[in-house]
Every structure is written in C-alpha cells, then in structure tokens.
Design a protein around this motif. Structure first.
Motif, PDB file in Angstrom:
ATOM      1  N   UNK A 240       0.828  -1.197   0.000  1.00 18.06           N
ATOM      2  CA  UNK A 240       0.000   0.000   0.000  1.00 18.06           C
ATOM      3  C   UNK A 240       0.869   1.256   0.000  1.00 18.06           C
ATOM      4  N   UNK A 241       1.911   1.251   0.813  1.00 16.69           N
ATOM      5  CA  UNK A 241       2.782   2.428   0.899  1.00 16.69           C
ATOM      6  C   UNK A 241       3.479   2.707  -0.433  1.00 16.69           C
ATOM      7  N   UNK A 242       3.898   1.663  -1.133  1.00 18.97           N
ATOM      8  CA  UNK A 242       4.556   1.863  -2.424  1.00 18.97           C
ATOM      9  C   UNK A 242       3.582   2.392  -3.473  1.00 18.97           C
ATOM     10  N   UNK A 243       2.333   1.946  -3.418  1.00 24.42           N
ATOM     11  CA  UNK A 243       1.319   2.459  -4.344  1.00 24.42           C
ATOM     12  C   UNK A 243       1.026   3.924  -4.059  1.00 24.42           C
ATOM     13  N   UNK A 264       2.015   5.710   5.755  1.00 16.54           N
ATOM     14  CA  UNK A 264       1.574   4.894   6.887  1.00 16.54           C
ATOM     15  C   UNK A 264       1.002   5.753   8.009  1.00 16.54           C
ATOM     16  N   UNK A 265       1.561   6.930   8.189  1.00 17.33           N
ATOM     17  CA  UNK A 265       1.047   7.831   9.234  1.00 17.33           C
ATOM     18  C   UNK A 265      -0.241   8.530   8.803  1.00 17.33           C
ATOM     19  N   UNK A 266      -0.562   8.455   7.510  1.00 20.54           N
ATOM     20  CA  UNK A 266      -1.781   9.078   6.992  1.00 20.54           C
ATOM     21  C   UNK A 266      -2.964   8.111   6.948  1.00 20.54           C
ATOM     22  N   UNK A 267      -2.758   6.862   7.335  1.00 19.76           N
ATOM     23  CA  UNK A 267      -3.850   5.897   7.306  1.00 19.76           C
ATOM     24  C   UNK A 267      -4.916   6.269   8.341  1.00 19.76           C
ATOM     25  N   UNK A 268      -6.143   6.363   7.875  1.00 18.12           N
ATOM     26  CA  UNK A 268      -7.258   6.693   8.763  1.00 18.12           C
ATOM     27  C   UNK A 268      -7.567   5.504   9.678  1.00 18.12           C
ATOM     28  N   UNK A 269      -7.810   5.735  10.958  1.00 16.70           N
ATOM     29  CA  UNK A 269      -8.231   4.621  11.827  1.00 16.70           C
ATOM     30  C   UNK A 269      -9.476   3.952  11.255  1.00 16.70           C
ATOM     31  N   UNK A 270      -9.493   2.624  11.291  1.00 12.57           N
ATOM     32  CA  UNK A 270     -10.577   1.858  10.689  1.00 12.57           C
ATOM     33  C   UNK A 270     -11.645   1.530  11.722  1.00 12.57           C
ATOM     34  N   UNK A 309     -10.422  -5.438   4.480  1.00  8.84           N
ATOM     35  CA  UNK A 309     -10.464  -4.102   5.066  1.00  8.84           C
ATOM     36  C   UNK A 309     -10.754  -3.063   3.993  1.00  8.84           C
ATOM     37  N   UNK A 310     -11.387  -1.983   4.404  1.00  6.50           N
ATOM     38  CA  UNK A 310     -11.528  -0.802   3.562  1.00  6.50           C
ATOM     39  C   UNK A 310     -10.738   0.311   4.230  1.00  6.50           C
ATOM     40  N   UNK A 311      -9.609   0.647   3.633  1.00  5.47           N
ATOM     41  CA  UNK A 311      -8.693   1.617   4.225  1.00  5.47           C
ATOM     42  C   UNK A 311      -8.722   2.925   3.438  1.00  5.47           C
ATOM     43  N   UNK A 312      -8.324   4.007   4.113  1.00  2.81           N
ATOM     44  CA  UNK A 312      -8.231   5.318   3.472  1.00  2.81           C
ATOM     45  C   UNK A 312      -6.910   5.970   3.847  1.00  2.81           C
ATOM     46  N   UNK A 429      12.429   0.570   7.981  1.00  5.49           N
ATOM     47  CA  UNK A 429      12.973   1.374   9.063  1.00  5.49           C
ATOM     48  C   UNK A 429      12.094   1.270  10.306  1.00  5.49           C
ATOM     49  N   UNK A 430      12.645   1.589  11.454  1.00  8.19           N
ATOM     50  CA  UNK A 430      11.904   1.448  12.711  1.00  8.19           C
ATOM     51  C   UNK A 430      10.617   2.260  12.709  1.00  8.19           C
ATOM     52  N   UNK A 431      10.649   3.495  12.229  1.00  8.59           N
ATOM     53  CA  UNK A 431       9.437   4.298  12.285  1.00  8.59           C
ATOM     54  C   UNK A 431       8.346   3.740  11.362  1.00  8.59           C
ATOM     55  N   UNK A 432       8.741   3.057  10.274  1.00  4.90           N
ATOM     56  CA  UNK A 432       7.761   2.380   9.424  1.00  4.90           C
ATOM     57  C   UNK A 432       7.061   1.259  10.195  1.00  4.90           C
ATOM     58  N   UNK A 433       7.870   0.399  10.819  1.00  5.93           N
ATOM     59  CA  UNK A 433       7.325  -0.741  11.559  1.00  5.93           C
ATOM     60  C   UNK A 433       6.356  -0.270  12.632  1.00  5.93           C
ATOM     61  N   UNK A 434       6.753   0.764  13.351  1.00  8.02           N
ATOM     62  CA  UNK A 434       5.923   1.210  14.463  1.00  8.02           C
ATOM     63  C   UNK A 434       4.668   1.931  13.982  1.00  8.02           C
ATOM     64  N   UNK A 435       4.735   2.624  12.843  1.00  3.24           N
ATOM     65  CA  UNK A 435       3.529   3.221  12.264  1.00  3.24           C
ATOM     66  C   UNK A 435       2.560   2.123  11.815  1.00  3.24           C
ATOM     67  N   UNK A 436       3.102   1.040  11.253  1.00  4.24           N
ATOM     68  CA  UNK A 436       2.260  -0.094  10.861  1.00  4.24           C
ATOM     69  C   UNK A 436       1.570  -0.700  12.074  1.00  4.24           C
ATOM     70  N   UNK A 437       2.330  -0.933  13.129  1.00  2.00           N
ATOM     71  CA  UNK A 437       1.753  -1.557  14.321  1.00  2.00           C
ATOM     72  C   UNK A 437       0.708  -0.654  14.972  1.00  2.00           C
ATOM     73  N   UNK A 438       0.941   0.645  14.967  1.00  2.00           N
ATOM     74  CA  UNK A 438      -0.025   1.551  15.584  1.00  2.00           C
ATOM     75  C   UNK A 438      -1.375   1.444  14.883  1.00  2.00           C
TER      76      UNK A 438
END
Length: 480
Positions: A240-243, A264-270, A309-312, A429-438
């Motif tokens: 998704x991030x690459x797209x 990843x930080x712009x993903x809306x909470x689902x 999932x339907x993500x934004x 990178x670490x901030x990517x992983x943690x943004x994904x987990x959040x």
C-alpha cells in the motif's frame, strides 16, 4: 553506503527458510559472481554439525531447491568452500565465544538473524558481549517483529542497544520481489502514469494476498498472529505504501523510506464495520478435500484466517479513494496482486451507439507469476452497422517474456546482496514498523470493542459473503 561485508553470519542455518531460500540465494549470487570473492559464510544453529556435515546438508538443500538448469556441481563445490559451521544454543553465552573465534578478526560483518522473536534480545545481548555488534557489524532481522506496538518497541529497543539504526536491516521479503520493485519503476520512470496517479483519475485500489494452504505446521505462530498480523501488518501495508507514496527526490534509503512512512502515518483509523474477518471451515481446494482450521489445529479457536479491510489514506493525493485489502488462507487460488481501478469516462461519445466503455484498469501481479497488465477499450473488428462495438483488451508485460534473457531470482538474493553491500533501501525502518503496528493495534481494538468474531467460510471460497458485501455496497467488485 558502507564497505562490503567480509563475513556473513547465518543464524537458523539448518531451518526451513535457510534450506528453501537463503542457501539457494547465496549460491545464485556466488555463481553469478556477485558475492565478494573473500566473503566467508559462518552458519550457526542448535543442530550438531561440523563444517563437513553442514556442507553436506547445504549441498542437499541446493540440489532440492535450485532449478536443475541452474545447478552446477563445480559451482556448488566452490560455494560450499565458503561455509563453516558453529553449533550454538542462542540462550547459551558460552557458544557465542566460539562463534566470535570462528569469525575471527573480521572487517565488516553482516548477521542474518532468523530465530524466534523470544530469542532476539538474548541473542543480541550475547553478540554484543563477544564484540559482534557495533560499528563494524550490521544486523538483518526476519519477521515477526513483535505482536503489537509495545512488543515491537521492546524488540527495537533491544536491537538499538547494540546496533545503530543505520546498521539495522528489517526484512520484508516482498520488497525483494522484482515486480514490487518494478512498481517504483512503473510509477516514477514513466511520464504516462504519474499525472493520473491520484484521486482525480483513480476510483479505488485493491490489494489481494490469497493463499491455498492451511496451517502447514505453523500452529503456535499462527494462533498468536492471525491473518491481520501475519500478512496485513507487514507485506500488505508495504505494498500500500509503495502504491500511495509521493515521488522520492532520489532512489536511496532515506528518501524512499521517508515517503513510505508519510503514507503509513496518513492511514485513517478503521471502524469495525469497515472490516470483515473469517475462519475457514471444511471444503475443497484444487479439487482436494481439506479440513476446517479448528480440525487442523485440534481445538476450537477464535483466530482469523481471513481479513478484508476498507482503508483510506487521508492526504491530498488520495482523498476519497478507498484501498480494499483482503488476505486469507484456504482460498481458491494463490495470488498476490495490486489492481488499480481508474474512474469512468466523464462522457462517452459511444453511449448512444450501444457501446459501453468500461473503466481502464492496471493489474500488477506479484505471484505466482510476475506481470503487469493494462486493460484498455478497443473497437471489436467488424462492419458494425448498428453502432461501434467495444471490447476490453489487455496489454500484457509478462516478466518471463519481456526479460527472457535474465534469470528470475529469489527475492532473498536481492536482500542478501544489499545486506552484504550495506544498502538499506529495500529494508524497513523502525518508524515504518511502528507506524504499521499503531494502525494494526487500532483495528484490533475496534474488533474488541465491537465484539467482532470470525465468520465461517468454506475452504476453496473467497472468504465470508460479508467480504463481498464490504466492496459491493460501494458499487464495486473484487477482482476475482
């Protein structure tokens, strides 16, 4: 770019990943002359081997997993000479001293750590204690990197205590796949696509990762992860991030990963109603009967084997464009693909002549076959008297045909070579992983709050019927 490694330490060297992927990948790099001539590979695991018996084990793995057309006994023998072996219990500090002695006064060292996450911290602590950490060593880590944000942060903290971020290489093997890398080339090396790569022209995006297999002996792991943690948190969010990412200023580790983490930080909470989870029951896959998940597991379970999932992505480029994600086990076909659905024509000059123009679609297939398909509308040949007839046609760029003169590589070949050469661009990178987990933790919290439990679906189907409703209530359909 740091210096090339002179020693590669391979943890988990007698495991399934090493036999199927790592050793064949290293052999391929060796045969193609891409490994540094002086590179030594020090293998380690709990299994009792000496150098000779491990080389015999590695030889059998190569014969089993390297294509016959590429396997060569002379090349294999030369590759095996690079290998040595140290028996090591990851929890036994004494074994690390033997490992350090086997490595010797090496220059740059690369470590590939393929062990259970529970062993990460003791392994890293022991590596540091014997001098196999710090400024001359880089560390690659296989997933899973935690089960939620808190456990991921604990792992990352343990790593950071011994290895600086620029020497930490977190692996998502999807990023080593040619078609995934080709997505960057498709978007940013072709003027044709980037001007239409936004909500102005794209209606929605679908990302599908479907598997035909069941547990495959991974009972303990899968019961702790489920489909959301196993596939969505890493592979699918990276796709998704690459797209969705903005064009990086340069193709380098910092620029590429900066843009991914913004997505990843712009993903809306689902919300819970934007998700569907399921667990497969008995059915048939490929014409063969297969048991239900609970029967394979041997006990009832509430874990999900399917998720949709339907993500934004809440930013300027993607406002109003849904990203539909689905993944599951025991589905009808093994498939990983990205489908970019463009918008309808604002006006069709052919509508009054009985011809319907379907929207264009770009399909990027990642596995089992790698290819890119652009679906266009064309006139159907014939002397049409009542009106022009249109038909959807496909422009196919099959990797196997377009690059027939180039050997198709295992994804790990690229990742291992980048590790050896010290290029972190295709690592996470670490901030990517943690943004994904959040984001993932937010989904699981929504499930818990709504009391969501997996719906049943028959093995060999495309998941629960609710997954079809998830997209069809928006007037869209899955690309099955």
């Amino acid at each position: 770019m740091t210096d090339k490694a002179t020693t590669l330490i391979l943890f988990g060297a007698t495991g399934d990943l090493a036999a199927r992927m790592l050793l064949p990948s290293l052999y391929g790099l060796h045969r193609d002359g891409l490994l540094p001539p002086a590179l030594r590979i020090v293998a380690t695991a709990r299994s009792a081997h000496d150098d000779a018996s491990f080389r015999a084990h590695a030889h059998e793995a190569l014969k089993a997993h390297v294509p016959d057309s590429f396997f060569d006994e002379d090349a294999s023998a030369a590759f095996l000479e690079r290998l040595s072996y140290v028996t090591l219990d990851a929890t036994d500090g004494a074994g690390y001293q033997r490992l350090a002695e086997a490595v010797g006064p090496s220059g740059e060292t690369a470590i590939f750590l393929s062990t259970a996450p529970s062993l990460f911290k003791p392994t890293i602590d022991n590596l540091k204690a014997v001098g196999l950490a710090g400024g001359h060593v880089r560390l690659a880590l296989e997933k899973p990197l935690g089960t939620d944000l808190a456990s991921s942060q604990a792992i990352n903290d343990a790593v950071a205590a011994a290895f600086p971020e620029e020497r930490t290489f977190r692996i998502d093997h999807y990023l080593g796949k040619e078609t995934v890398q080709n997505l960057l080339a498709l978007r940013f090396a072709n003027l044709l696509f980037e001007p239409v790569w936004s909500s102005n022209h794209i209606d929605h995006v679908q990302i599908t990762v479907s598997e035909t297999v069941g547990l495959e002996g991974r009972d303990d792991y899968y019961e702790k992860s489920g489909a959301l943690r196993d596939m969505v948190q890493n592979h699918m969010l990276q796709l998704l991030a690459l797209v969705a990412m903005e064009p990086p200023s340069h193709f380098d580790a910092t620029a590429v990963r900066d843009e991914k983490v913004k997505v990843l930080r712009s993903l809306r909470p689902i919300r819970a109603e934007e998700t569907v989870i399921g667990q497969y029951g008995a059915g048939a896959v490929g014409g063969q009967p297969v048991p239900a998940y609970a029967e394979e597991l041997g006990r009832p379970s509430g874990i999900e084997t399917f998720v949709a999932l339907k993500a934004h992505v809440d930013n300027w480029r993607w406002a109003g464009v849904p990203f539909y994600l689905r993944t599951g086990k025991r589905l009808p076909a093994r498939r990983t693909e990205i489908a970019i659905q463009f918008r309808d024509l604002p006006h069709s000059m052919f509508a009054g002549r009985g011809a319907n123009a379907a929207p264009n679609r770009l399909i990027i297939a990642i596995q089992p076959e790698e290819n890119i398909t652009l679906e266009l509308m064309a006139k159907q040949p014939g002397l049409d008297r009542g009106g022009i007839r249109l038909r959807r046609v496909e422009l196919d760029i099959e990797q196997a045909d377009a690059f027939a003169d180039v050997r198709r590589r295992i994804a790990y070949e690229r990742l291992l070579l980048d590790l050896i050469e010290g290029d972190p661009t295709l690592f996470v990178r670490r901030d990517e992983v943690e943004a994904q987990w959040q984001w993932i933790d937010g989904i699981r919290a929504a499930w818990d709050q709504a009391g969501l439990t997996p719906r049943g679906y028959g093995a060999g189907s495309w998941g629960p019927s609710a997954a079809i409703a998830l997209i069809e209530r928006d007037g869209r359909s899955w690309n099955d």
